[in-house]
Design an enzyme around this catalytic site. Structure first.
Site, short mmCIF file in Angstrom:
data_model
loop_
_atom_site.label_atom_id
_atom_site.label_comp_id
_atom_site.label_asym_id
_atom_site.label_seq_id
_atom_site.Cartn_x
_atom_site.Cartn_y
_atom_site.Cartn_z
N PRO A 137 -60.70 9.71 51.47
CA PRO A 137 -60.07 8.59 52.16
C PRO A 137 -60.06 8.77 53.68
O PRO A 137 -59.79 7.82 54.42
CB PRO A 137 -58.63 8.59 51.63
CG PRO A 137 -58.63 9.50 50.45
CD PRO A 137 -59.76 10.44 50.63
N GLU A 161 -55.33 17.13 46.56
CA GLU A 161 -55.04 16.80 47.95
C GLU A 161 -56.26 16.96 48.83
O GLU A 161 -56.20 16.73 50.03
CB GLU A 161 -53.90 17.65 48.48
CG GLU A 161 -52.64 17.61 47.63
CD GLU A 161 -52.17 16.20 47.31
OE1 GLU A 161 -52.01 15.41 48.26
OE2 GLU A 161 -51.99 15.89 46.12
N ARG A 203 -79.89 0.87 44.80
CA ARG A 203 -80.49 -0.46 44.70
C ARG A 203 -81.28 -0.85 45.94
O ARG A 203 -82.04 -1.82 45.92
CB ARG A 203 -79.43 -1.52 44.36
CG ARG A 203 -78.32 -1.63 45.36
CD ARG A 203 -77.18 -2.46 44.80
NE ARG A 203 -77.54 -3.85 44.58
CZ ARG A 203 -77.73 -4.74 45.56
NH1 ARG A 203 -77.57 -4.39 46.83
NH2 ARG A 203 -78.06 -5.98 45.29
N ASP A 230 -78.61 -10.35 49.78
CA ASP A 230 -77.24 -9.97 49.42
C ASP A 230 -76.22 -10.44 50.44
O ASP A 230 -76.53 -10.51 51.63
CB ASP A 230 -77.08 -8.43 49.40
CG ASP A 230 -77.82 -7.79 48.25
OD1 ASP A 230 -78.20 -8.49 47.31
OD2 ASP A 230 -77.98 -6.56 48.33
#
Ligand code: 4G3
Length: 244
Positions: A87, A114, A152, A167
């Site tokens: 994160p 963590e 992809r 896209d």
């Protein structure tokens, strides 16, 4: 491209890596995927991969010696980005995925608990990537999201040549609406331009729908989108209509 992933849950990758797009990518030789169980690099008698943090406060930290052994064993003498999914990383965007798709190899490290020991991060991680501003139990799902977004884009993976160029996000705009049969669904028809056979008109309509949707839902994206004079004029028209 070759992708190696270091994980504590190797089996999590099995279903995703055998879906149709991944299978095609691998069968066509565009993607060579290998997963490695971090626990196999834990050499003490309890095969310990994590430990409690110095300073206290709970949670578990991946041990740097174990992860370093795993990373070095997989890398060998080859050079490649070593990417920790966390994160705290820079955001995975379509253009970041495109840049990654140009690498010959990637080594993905899935963290847990963590996170990882800071010294391991400094010494052996070259790049830290986050798939979005939320916390997951582990990095495996984030790694699979990254692999999908990158695979992809590899040459020869999507059927139609360069299909990904259409896209959402490919040109910095959102895609507009799409329609298929039947022509009338629960009283709602299909925009006439789409069945008119005028290709230039269809292209112009799609471009405008794309601009309209981006303005409504993600106005922040318009700052970086590649816009021509006609696009800007259309957006100005829309804004004038909305605040009369
Ligand atoms: C490392 C990635 C791994 C440090 C991983 C947590 C969210 C993402 C983990 C850490 C993750 C993401 C495992 N959660 N947004 N959890 O890409 O603090």
């Amino acid at each position: 491209m070759r992708i190696d992933v270091l994980t504590l849950f190797p089996s999590m990758f099995d279903t995703v890596m055998s879906t149709s797009m991944m299978w095609k990518a691998r069968e066509r030789g565009a993607l060579d995927f290998h997963r490695h169980d971090i626990r196999e690099y834990a050499i003490d008698k309890h095969r310990q991969v994590d430990d409690s943090p110095y300073g206290g406060g709970g949670g578990m930290i991946l041990k740097p010696d174990v992860l370093a052994r795993a990373i070095e064993a997989v890398k060998g003498k080859a050079a490649m980005p070593v990417i920790l999914l966390s994160p705290q990383g820079r955001r995975l965007t379509q253009s970041a995925a495109f840049e990654l798709s140009r690498e010959a190899r990637l080594l993905l490290v899935c963290g847990h608990y963590e996170g990882v020991d800071e010294r391991l991060r400094q010494l052996l991680i070259s790049d830290e990537i986050s798939i979005g501003d939320y916390v997951l139990t582990n990095g495996e799902l984030a790694a699979m999201v990254l692999i999908d977004a990158v695979a992809r884009l590899l040459p020869g993976v999507l059927g139609a040549e360069g299909a990904f160029l259409r896209d959402s996000h490919a040109d910095g705009l959102l895609e507009g609406p799409h329609y298929t049969r039947p022509p009338l669904f629960r009283g709602r028809g299909v925009p006439a331009v789409l069945t008119s056979g005028h290709h230039a008109e269809v292209a112009r309509w799609r471009r405008r729908q794309s601009l309209k949707r981006t303005l409504e839902r993600r106005p922040d994206m318009l700052e970086n989108a590649a816009l021509n004079e006609e696009d800007r004029a259309f957006l100005a028209e829309l804004s004038a209509e909305r605040k009369p």
